[in-house]
Design an enzyme around this catalytic site. Structure first.
Site, short mmCIF file in Angstrom:
data_model
loop_
_atom_site.label_atom_id
_atom_site.label_comp_id
_atom_site.label_asym_id
_atom_site.label_seq_id
_atom_site.Cartn_x
_atom_site.Cartn_y
_atom_site.Cartn_z
N THR A 17 34.68 88.24 59.37
CA THR A 17 33.59 89.15 59.75
C THR A 17 32.52 89.28 58.66
O THR A 17 31.51 89.94 58.86
CB THR A 17 34.13 90.55 60.10
OG1 THR A 17 34.85 91.08 58.99
CG2 THR A 17 35.02 90.49 61.33
N GLY A 18 32.73 88.65 57.51
CA GLY A 18 31.69 88.62 56.49
C GLY A 18 30.61 87.62 56.85
O GLY A 18 30.79 86.78 57.75
N LYS A 43 39.80 95.52 61.48
CA LYS A 43 39.00 95.05 62.63
C LYS A 43 39.85 94.26 63.62
O LYS A 43 39.31 93.55 64.49
CB LYS A 43 37.82 94.22 62.14
CG LYS A 43 36.85 95.03 61.29
CD LYS A 43 35.65 94.23 60.84
CE LYS A 43 34.71 95.08 59.97
NZ LYS A 43 33.54 94.32 59.49
N ILE A 96 37.47 78.62 49.59
CA ILE A 96 36.06 78.40 49.30
C ILE A 96 35.58 79.33 48.18
O ILE A 96 34.68 78.99 47.41
CB ILE A 96 35.20 78.64 50.56
CG1 ILE A 96 35.69 77.74 51.71
CG2 ILE A 96 33.72 78.40 50.28
CD1 ILE A 96 35.57 76.27 51.45
N GLU A 98 34.61 81.48 45.02
CA GLU A 98 34.44 81.07 43.62
C GLU A 98 34.44 82.30 42.72
O GLU A 98 34.37 83.44 43.18
CB GLU A 98 33.13 80.30 43.45
CG GLU A 98 31.89 81.07 43.83
CD GLU A 98 30.63 80.24 43.65
OE1 GLU A 98 30.40 79.75 42.52
OE2 GLU A 98 29.88 80.08 44.62
N TYR A 159 28.23 65.10 49.44
CA TYR A 159 27.29 64.96 50.55
C TYR A 159 26.31 63.81 50.31
O TYR A 159 25.99 63.05 51.22
CB TYR A 159 26.51 66.25 50.77
CG TYR A 159 27.31 67.53 50.71
CD1 TYR A 159 28.67 67.55 51.06
CD2 TYR A 159 26.73 68.71 50.27
CE1 TYR A 159 29.41 68.72 50.98
CE2 TYR A 159 27.46 69.89 50.20
CZ TYR A 159 28.80 69.88 50.55
OH TYR A 159 29.53 71.05 50.46
N GLU A 209 33.62 64.34 37.25
CA GLU A 209 32.59 64.95 36.41
C GLU A 209 33.18 65.23 35.03
O GLU A 209 34.39 65.12 34.83
CB GLU A 209 32.05 66.23 37.05
CG GLU A 209 33.06 67.34 37.23
CD GLU A 209 32.49 68.54 37.97
OE1 GLU A 209 31.41 68.42 38.61
OE2 GLU A 209 33.11 69.61 37.93
N HIS A 247 29.88 73.42 37.19
CA HIS A 247 31.19 73.99 37.43
C HIS A 247 31.82 74.57 36.17
O HIS A 247 31.54 74.11 35.06
CB HIS A 247 32.13 72.93 38.01
CG HIS A 247 31.79 72.52 39.41
ND1 HIS A 247 32.02 71.25 39.87
CD2 HIS A 247 31.23 73.20 40.43
CE1 HIS A 247 31.63 71.16 41.13
NE2 HIS A 247 31.14 72.34 41.50
#
Length: 289
Positions: A17-18, A43, A96, A98, A159, A209, A247
């Site tokens: 719901t965020g 909720k 996901i 961070e 990507y 990296e 990062h």
């Protein structure tokens, strides 16, 4: 084939719901992922975009038979969210979120391992098996079903390189962003083993990296265990020592973790390292001609 996720993936979105959770839940559903529910304490009993919302992961797993979760909750709650999902029987968790304290990640990852759960992330874009399932925040339109496996520490570089692969007619079996923090869940070695065993993955792209020694360990593993062609790209080739670049894990400490060291380790075992992301398709094509 693909690795880790496919059409049998049944996904719960923790923090649905965020703003971010809701947006990406819709994107994953539109891609074709079986998004079977979400969680948001207090909720439960509601729904968003036709996706049922539960108060806890225990309820969600019991009622939906989910096997995968993705975490969009704030950093201070993320470790608890990982452990709740693992304790509820989830077998794959993609985090996901961070900015999670390193000690929290260590604790949560150890708990997940004890439960037999694979953790990808944190601070990662997730993963995609093109044409089958997407669990993450990746731009699905640049991916194409095919036989190149991708493992990356960088989301945006993933990507870009995938764009060049797809533009050159090279599809992907599965692409995974493992995250750029100093401590993450699944890493290069486990994924290299999976791609080596996957009958339809014919080549592997490794996107590394600066910082740490993951690429050096991967090079040694490839030397001893991987028979498929591997090409690589290392980001941060002009980064100065003791300066964090992007990062949290991308920092050169003293003389270790530099791009030069990583490239040397990879080339020493016969892996071609691209100077630019756009060079990857040509390096791959050299292995098939």
């Amino acid at each position: 084939m693909s690795i880790i996720i496919d059409k049998s993936t049944r996904l719960i979105v923790q923090g649905i719901t965020g703003r971010d959770g809701l947006f990406h839940a819709k994107m994953m559903k539109e891609y074709g992922t079986e998004v079977v529910g979400g969680t948001s304490p207090g909720k439960g009993g509601t729904d968003v975009d036709g996706i049922p919302v539960f108060n806890t992961m225990y309820e969600a797993v019991e009622q939906t038979k989910a096997n995968t979760s993705i975490i969009f909750v704030p950093a201070r709650f993320a470790a608890d969210a990982i452990m709740e999902a693992a304790d509820a029987g989830i077998r794959l968790i993609v985090c996901i979120a961070e900015g999670i304290p390193t000690l929290d990640v260590i604790k949560a990852n150890r708990f997940a391992e004890q439960k037999g759960t694979m953790l990808i992330g944190p601070n990662c874009p997730g993963l995609i098996s093109p044409g089958k399932s997407m669990v993450g925040i990746l731009p699905g339109q640049v991916f194409k079903e095919g036989n190149v496996g991708i493992i990356s520490r960088s989301g945006t570089l993933t990507y870009e390189i995938v764009y060049h692969l797809t533009a050159n007619g090279m599809g992907q079996s599965t692409a995974i962003g493992i995250g750029g923090d100093p401590v993450v869940g699944v890493h290069f070695l486990q994924l290299l083993e999976m791609f080596e065993k996957d009958s339809e993955t014919e080549a592997i792209v490794l996107i590394g990296e600066i910082g740490g020694d993951a690429e050096e360990k991967a090079a040694e593993y490839i030397r001893n265990h991987v028979t498929k062609p591997v090409v690589a790209f290392i980001a941060g080739q002009s980064a100065p020592p003791n300066k964090q670049m992007g990062h949290a894990g991308a920092i050169i400490s003293g003389s270790s973790g530099s791009a030069k060291e990583k490239i040397a380790a990879l080339e020493a075992v016969g892996i071609h390292v691209a100077k630019e992301p756009s060079d990857i398709p040509q390096l791959l094509s050299n292995h098939f001609t």
